[in-house]
Design a protein around this motif. Structure first.
Motif, short mmCIF file in Angstrom:
data_model
loop_
_atom_site.label_atom_id
_atom_site.label_comp_id
_atom_site.label_asym_id
_atom_site.label_seq_id
_atom_site.Cartn_x
_atom_site.Cartn_y
_atom_site.Cartn_z
N PRO A 2 69.28 79.43 39.89
CA PRO A 2 68.79 80.73 40.31
C PRO A 2 67.83 80.61 41.49
O PRO A 2 67.27 79.56 41.76
N GLY A 3 67.63 81.74 42.16
CA GLY A 3 66.60 81.80 43.19
C GLY A 3 66.98 81.10 44.48
O GLY A 3 66.12 80.74 45.27
N THR A 11 61.96 78.81 48.53
CA THR A 11 62.13 79.46 47.24
C THR A 11 60.84 79.29 46.45
O THR A 11 60.36 78.16 46.28
N THR A 14 58.31 80.12 40.49
CA THR A 14 57.62 81.03 39.59
C THR A 14 58.05 80.75 38.15
O THR A 14 59.03 80.04 37.91
N LEU A 15 57.34 81.35 37.20
CA LEU A 15 57.76 81.21 35.81
C LEU A 15 59.16 81.76 35.61
O LEU A 15 59.94 81.21 34.84
N SER A 16 59.48 82.85 36.29
CA SER A 16 60.82 83.42 36.16
C SER A 16 61.88 82.44 36.62
O SER A 16 62.91 82.25 35.94
N LEU A 17 61.64 81.77 37.74
CA LEU A 17 62.62 80.79 38.22
C LEU A 17 62.76 79.63 37.23
O LEU A 17 63.87 79.19 36.91
N ARG A 19 62.23 79.54 34.06
CA ARG A 19 62.91 79.93 32.83
C ARG A 19 64.41 80.05 33.03
O ARG A 19 65.18 79.92 32.08
N GLN A 20 64.83 80.28 34.25
CA GLN A 20 66.26 80.31 34.56
C GLN A 20 66.80 78.93 34.96
O GLN A 20 67.99 78.79 35.25
N TRP A 21 65.91 77.95 35.00
CA TRP A 21 66.25 76.58 35.42
C TRP A 21 65.71 75.63 34.36
O TRP A 21 64.86 74.79 34.66
N SER A 309 56.37 77.70 29.91
CA SER A 309 57.21 77.90 31.08
C SER A 309 58.68 78.01 30.72
O SER A 309 59.51 78.31 31.60
N SER A 310 59.00 77.78 29.46
CA SER A 310 60.41 77.77 29.04
C SER A 310 60.81 79.01 28.25
O SER A 310 62.00 79.21 28.00
#
Length: 311
Positions: A2-3, A11, A14-17, A19-21, A309-310
């Motif tokens: 992602p991202g 890029t 972030t925490l969002s990134l 969590r998608q990685w 972070s997960s």
């Protein structure tokens, strides 16, 4: 992943990134979480290897071996009973000699080899790197535990090992594609042979020249196209301040080594490791104050931060 950004923009990590990685699943036992070998720890500076090794375990690595000057190997093993401790030949000043016989089996079994924490002689550090490269070249890229199957363990370089790398650029083929560098700005200048003026562009040059993932001052880059699914440049969005303290770089290198051993890609290990290192500094700054916390305290924050972070 992602991202993904275009090649001209970083890029944001972030925490969002993150969590998608997600990091690789840890598995059921220590053997499934990877093995780290740290080579460093001169007689005068064994603490650097201890910091890096402790952090690799805090990052989730399953097994750890510290290869340090033989005069301090017993003390290191007692100070960190979770590790194996190997004594390396040293000169009269206590600096590690570039002799690999004692660690050859551990090099074969490691998923990640971290070289540099606590090495205190730049010339001997260069000779050590040359010996490691020659060994890998002779073996012809035989598999040796690399999570990506690129012909050997991942290699993370820090401190004096980075300074020595610039003189070995034409010998780096055995390590290209599985190398991670953790320079500060001064060490980045040594790698380039000139002052760093534009950090993003200069780190990109280092990554391409040395075939390595590079993390420096919150920026992470990798050679163009190394992984078509990943960007080439990331930027951390937290940290700094009190991270400028003795041993902090050893903690960063250990975090990256531990995550890489678990099976993360080089870029993922560098992004996650740099984020965790910075976030640990932020957490300690909020609790203790912006200055004065210790590098060893950073490592203790990592397990909780990885969980947060997960999810």
């Amino acid at each position: 992943m992602p991202g993904r950004a275009d090649s001209s923009a970083a890029t944001l990590v972030t925490l969002s990134l993150l969590r998608q990685w997600p990091l690789p699943a840890p598995g059921q036992d220590k053997y499934s979480r990877g093995s780290v070998l740290v080579v460093g720890g001169a007689r005068a500076t064994p603490g650097a290897a201890l910091l890096a090794g402790t952090t690799a375990l805090r990052a989730g690595a399953g097994k750890l071996t510290l290869a340090v000057a033989e005069s301090v190997a017993v003390q290191v093993g007692v100070a960190l009973p979770e590790c194996g401790s190997i004594g390396l030949p040293e000169n009269g000043s206590g600096s590690v000699k570039p002799e690999l016989d004692r660690i050859s089996p551990y090099l074969d079994g490691a998923d990640t080899v971290l070289v540099g924490p606590g090495l205190d002689d730049p010339d001997l550090a260069g000779q050590l790197l040359a010996a490691l490269l020659e060994r890998d070249s002779r073996r012809g890229g035989q598999p040796g535990g690399d999570p990506d199957g690129r012909g050997g363990p991942a290699v993370v370089l820090d401190a004096f090992a980075l300074g020595a790398l610039a003189t070995l650029e034409d010998q780096l083929d055995p390590w290209r594609g599985r190398l991670i560098l953790t320079p500060n700005r001064t060490e980045a200048s040594v790698l380039l042979g000139r002052d760093v003026d534009d950090l993003e562009k200069d780190l990109a040059e280092i990554a391409e020249r040395f075939g390595a993932v590079v993390t420096c001052q919150g920026l992470i880059t990798q050679p163009p196209g190394q992984d078509p699914e990943e960007p080439d440049l990331w930027k951390i969005t937290t940290g700094y301040g009190g991270l400028g303290t003795s041993g902090s770089g050893d903690v960063l290198a250990g975090a990256i080594a531990g995550l890489r051993a678990r099976g993360a890609s080089g870029a993922q290990a560098a992004c996650w490791g740099t984020h965790l290192h910075a976030a640990a500094g932020d957490r300690l700054a909020s609790r203790l104050g912006p200055l004065g916390f210790l590098a060893r305290e950073l490592a203790d924050e990592l397990p909780a931060l990885m969980l947060e972070s997960s999810v």
